[in-house]
Design a protein around this motif. Sequence first.
Motif, PDB file in Angstrom:
ATOM      1  N   SER A 118       0.816  -1.216   0.000  1.00  0.00           N
ATOM      2  CA  SER A 118       0.000   0.000   0.000  1.00  0.00           C
ATOM      3  C   SER A 118       0.847   1.261   0.000  1.00  0.00           C
ATOM      4  N   THR A 119       1.844   1.285   0.864  1.00  0.00           N
ATOM      5  CA  THR A 119       2.676   2.482   0.957  1.00  0.00           C
ATOM      6  C   THR A 119       3.401   2.744  -0.358  1.00  0.00           C
ATOM      7  N   ALA A 163      -4.111   5.138  -6.043  1.00  0.00           N
ATOM      8  CA  ALA A 163      -3.515   3.899  -5.531  1.00  0.00           C
ATOM      9  C   ALA A 163      -4.596   2.838  -5.324  1.00  0.00           C
ATOM     10  N   GLN A 164      -5.747   3.245  -4.827  1.00  0.00           N
ATOM     11  CA  GLN A 164      -6.830   2.279  -4.635  1.00  0.00           C
ATOM     12  C   GLN A 164      -7.335   1.740  -5.973  1.00  0.00           C
ATOM     13  N   GLU A 165      -7.408   2.614  -6.955  1.00  0.00           N
ATOM     14  CA  GLU A 165      -7.817   2.163  -8.282  1.00  0.00           C
ATOM     15  C   GLU A 165      -6.819   1.130  -8.822  1.00  0.00           C
ATOM     16  N   GLU A 189      -4.347   8.777  -2.943  1.00  0.00           N
ATOM     17  CA  GLU A 189      -5.055   7.660  -2.319  1.00  0.00           C
ATOM     18  C   GLU A 189      -6.044   7.037  -3.304  1.00  0.00           C
ATOM     19  N   ASP A 190      -6.766   7.878  -3.992  1.00  0.00           N
ATOM     20  CA  ASP A 190      -7.756   7.394  -4.934  1.00  0.00           C
ATOM     21  C   ASP A 190      -7.102   6.601  -6.069  1.00  0.00           C
ATOM     22  N   TYR A 215       1.645   9.594  -5.170  1.00  0.00           N
ATOM     23  CA  TYR A 215       1.918  10.914  -4.589  1.00  0.00           C
ATOM     24  C   TYR A 215       3.086  11.599  -5.297  1.00  0.00           C
ATOM     25  N   PHE A 249       0.888   4.106  -2.876  1.00  0.00           N
ATOM     26  CA  PHE A 249       0.462   5.463  -2.500  1.00  0.00           C
ATOM     27  C   PHE A 249       1.559   6.481  -2.791  1.00  0.00           C
ATOM     28  N   ARG A 250       2.790   6.144  -2.464  1.00  0.00           N
ATOM     29  CA  ARG A 250       3.877   7.101  -2.660  1.00  0.00           C
ATOM     30  C   ARG A 250       4.225   7.287  -4.132  1.00  0.00           C
ATOM     31  N   ARG A 279      -2.742  14.295  -1.435  1.00  0.00           N
ATOM     32  CA  ARG A 279      -2.979  13.055  -0.707  1.00  0.00           C
ATOM     33  C   ARG A 279      -4.251  12.339  -1.151  1.00  0.00           C
TER      34      ARG A 279
END
Lengths: 185, 195
Positions: free
Chosen positions: A31-32, A52-54, A49-50, A39, A35-36, A45
């Motif tokens: 996850s990290t 990365a979730q996709e 987040e959106d 980012y 996300f990064r 943020r």
Amino acid sequence: MHEYVDRFPDSLSGVADDLDSEFDRLLVESSTLSFRVAYGVLRHREDAEDVAQEAFIRAHRHFRRLRNREAFRAWLVRVTWRLAIDRQRANRRRADRDDRHARTLPWATTGDMAIANERATHLWRAIDALPEKLRLAIVLSGIEGHDIREIASLLQLPEGTVKSRLFHARQRMKESLRWLMEPRG
Amino acid sequence: MAHGTKGMTDSELDSVMRHAINVELPTNFVDSTRRRIVQEQARSVVGRWLVPSAALVAVAISALVLTPSHRISTIEPVAKVTHSASGTDILLMPTLPTLVTQPDTTAARPDRERRRGVPALRAPTVASEPEDMVMVSPVDAAAYRRLYASVASTRYELVIDETNVAPAEKTVTDIEIMPIAIPPLDPAEEQGVLQ
């Protein structure tokens, strides 16, 4: 029907559960990273987040061919990066967000806020000015201190290629950011 | 200074990069992602699976929360779906054009086919019993097994059509996939099918 099912107890039952638990482990573990990576492109943020979730939703759809950990993480980085680039291009309000982001940088303190904002703005401009291949390499190198071997694994490239890309990316960025290290009058 | 560039070393640059990029993951990221994945599945795709072996001739899916207002809209690449009377059990039977269109021509088919060893096929016998079971006679089994060998690694995909489905009905919480396999034939029996 049940007679036949009993003859093949391991054929399909439980496959979904195994997949889900395996995917969940990789979700927690990666996850990290995802996300990064997002980012590193978006600097926002909620957007990161959106995106990365996709990327994880897509990974879940294709998980049967991504069960190998290295393949999964490499695929995840590529997809997250592409989704983030697409999001960045599509977002017409990016300039406004950059301004807002610069006011809330985590490493800026009250005392040096103005300088920090200025540094951040120039840093991201320097990153954005890089060709995409160099840009992804330098972003990955900044995430959790990935070394060349790890970046090569994530990008599925030879280590020599990664080393070369990092060298050129750093050269360009140092040139762009030279003013940061010069005495300020 | 690294590489002759004035002003910033590699380590200084890396330090700035780390500061900028290593932002903390939102605390609820993993849970939120799990929820989105579940919602995504419930919204469209009920299940995906591989037909695992040539012996597998049908797959029954029991979607426990699948309401009658849902319906299977697509199954790819080729399959036939039969809903049971209860509306909660779905029988998926992979089909092939040859299987559907070619009747038992054992007696009438041309001699040239028989000489070339073209196997005789019979249309599948599907019982309309309460469980919607697939009934496969031993005579059909060998032909089935040959046909399904060609789709042994095919990925099938079920997609829920959400038209006319109320939001409260969209959650699919459990799917049980049960294989229905043909028992192996003894060689003499199989040979008889192909003659």
